[in-house]
Design an enzyme around this catalytic site. Structure first.
Site, PDB file in Angstrom:
ATOM      1  N   GLU A  56      -2.641  11.014   2.483  1.00  0.00           N
ATOM      2  CA  GLU A  56      -3.826  11.217   3.304  1.00  0.00           C
ATOM      3  C   GLU A  56      -3.907  12.654   3.799  1.00  0.00           C
ATOM      4  OE1 GLU A  56      -4.236   6.776   5.128  1.00  0.00           O
ATOM      5  OE2 GLU A  56      -2.472   7.969   5.546  1.00  0.00           O
TER       6      GLU A  56
ATOM      7  N   GLU B 241       0.832  -1.209   0.000  1.00  0.00           N
ATOM      8  CA  GLU B 241       0.000   0.000   0.000  1.00  0.00           C
ATOM      9  C   GLU B 241       0.862   1.253   0.000  1.00  0.00           C
ATOM     10  OE1 GLU B 241      -3.460  -0.263   2.687  1.00  0.00           O
ATOM     11  OE2 GLU B 241      -2.820   1.675   3.463  1.00  0.00           O
TER      12      GLU B 241
END
Ligand SMILES: *[C@@H]1O[C@H](CO)[C@@H](O)[C@H](O)[C@H]1NC(C)=O
Ligand SMILES: *[C@@H]1O[C@H](CO)[C@@H](O)[C@H](O)[C@H]1NC(C)=O
Ligand SMILES: *[C@@H]1O[C@H](CO)[C@@H](O)[C@H](O)[C@H]1NC(C)=O
Ligand SMILES: *[C@@H]1O[C@H](CO)[C@@H](O)[C@H](O)[C@H]1NC(C)=O
Ligand SMILES: *[C@@H]1O[C@H](CO)[C@@H](O)[C@H](O)[C@H]1NC(C)=O
Length: 382
Positions: free
Chosen positions: A125, A121
């Site tokens: 964010e 991943e």
């Protein structure tokens, strides 16, 4: 301890989807169907062109994206919403450029996530209450035993201004780039990757979405990381994605995990077929496609975001429209949700992390929010 209890509450509050579909298959544990690849060197979506620009994207169940003059609108107006879309195809090393504006609202998390079937991943964010920073993070194989990988970088009012956030990903390094300036380079050899085992290296899809990290039922540690409890007085909270450009450094119709190692060397790229003619934009850079894995490093590549290309360029010349069938892979699967829960609980019990850079969140509350996006997705895939 309070955080641990809250984590248990999270697990209860978010009943995870346990999809049994092929895309829920973890290729490091089982033999899995191959991933649908982007059989083109480049793909672009200009979401200001209306819903016709959303070809090759699927929306999570419960998600309705509207397409306006500022692009795709991910709208949260009340608790329980987590609008999310993802590409129908995977890329195997490549570059993604996302021009977007994060959602405002304390506790609202906007995310750009690259994720593979075996839980590698790469994340950008944004926290609605943090108007000066963006967080970068990464994971390998869902390994959540440490929380030292997140780094925050300054960016000016990401909720008010469009910026272009880029991930340039090869087998050697991952660059996080804001408006053309590299802010973070993670080398495969970086100690944080623990000899490469935590280095993201398997075919990934791009997921874009927002969710409420400050809503009732979310673990207190997550609420603190997200910036606090969310109120909806200022709602709707809208994340806008104007455009997305994707380069696939190993264009192919599919990718296969050759064994259970999850190493990039194990990924097999079947030969391209004649029915997958390269698009003109593919000629922007050369990619060797002789059946061997080639991690092309693109330097100074330029390409235009072509509004028409979104509909013209499909991974396989077909339009996948069935979200449910296409998205069985949404990480609401047991491996993913298990990882998410583990991350939250481990975070709550861990000491201060060795996080570098400046952080708006307290060091010991830095969470793997990409995994939390997974939690949100799991919830909404029910
Ligand atoms: C794309 O647009 C169509 C038509 O409006 C809509 O039915 C579909 O759900 C949209 N998909 C996404 C990913 O937003
Ligand atoms: C997970 O990552 C940690 C470091 O963050 C490392 O010590 C550990 O060996 C890794 N576990 C596996 C199974 O690779
Ligand atoms: C969120 O609200 C709960 C319940 O009112 C409270 O206990 C908690 O301290 C709040 N968290 C934050 C970060 O403000
Ligand atoms: C591409 O589409 C064809 C026809 O629908 C299908 O047979 C084939 O399996 C697809 N390939 C991939 C990689 O999805
Ligand atoms: C790809 O093509 C090469 C050269 O023609 C051949 O040697 C190889 O076996 C092919 N690989 C696959 C997976 O078909």
């Amino acid at each position: 301890m309070r955080l641990l209890r809250s984590t248990a509450a999270l697990a209860v509050a978010l009943p995870f989807a346990l999809g049994q579909t092929s895309t829920d298959c973890n290729p490091t544990q089982n033999s899995c169907p191959s991933d649908n690849g982007l059989n083109s060197g480049a793909f672009a979506s200009d979401f200001t062109q209306g819903s016709g620009s959303n070809a090759s994207w699927s929306a999570a169940r419960g998600t309705t994206i509207t397409y306006g003059s500022q692009g795709a609108e991910f709208i949260i107006s009340q608790a329980g919403q987590a609008p999310t879309i993802q590409t129908d195809f995977y890329i195997f090393f490549g570059r993604i450029d996302v021009k977007m504006k994060a959602a405002s609202g304390t506790g609202i998390v906007s995310s750009i996530v690259l994720e593979s079937d075996d839980l590698d991943e790469i994340d950008w964010e944004f926290l609605g209450g943090n108007t000066a920073q963006v967080e970068t993070n990464f994971f390998g194989k869902g390994n959540t035993t440490a929380y030292d990988r997140a780094i925050y970088y300054p960016v000016s009012t990401p909720q008010n201004d469009f910026h272009t956030y880029t991930v340039d990903w090869t087998s050697d390094r991952i660059e996080f780039i804001v408006d053309g300036t590299t802010v973070r380079t993670l080398a495969y050899t970086d100690p944080l990757t623990v000899g490469g085992t935590n280095y993201p290296q398997t075919p990934m899809r791009l997921k874009l979405g927002s969710w409420c990290g400050g809503c009732a039922g979310v673990a207190e540690g997550t609420v603190e990381w997200a910036g606090g409890n969310t109120t909806f007085e200022g709602a709707p909270y809208i994340m806008y994605v104007e455009s997305v450009a994707i380069q696939n450094y190993n264009p192919a119709g599919s990718y296969e995990y050759g064994d259970l190692t999850g190493s990039w060397q194990s990924i097999k790229i079947p030969n391209s077929t004649s029915d997958s003619a390269p698009t003109s934009s593919q000629s922007v850079f050369g990619v060797s496609q002789s059946g061997a894995v080639v991690a092309t490093t693109v330097t100074g590549a330029s390409y235009s975001v072509n509004a028409a290309s979104a509909s013209a360029q499909n991974a396989n010349g077909t339009m996948s429209t069935s979200f449910v069938s296409a998205t069985t892979e949404v990480p609401g699967s047991s491996p993913s949700t298990g990882a998410s829960t583990t991350r939250a609980s481990a975070t709550s019990s861990s000491g201060p992390s060795s996080q570098t850079g400046t952080s708006a969140a307290s060091a010991n509350n830095v969470l793997a929010a990409g995994s939390l996006l997974s939690v949100a997705l799991g919830f909404f895939m029910l």
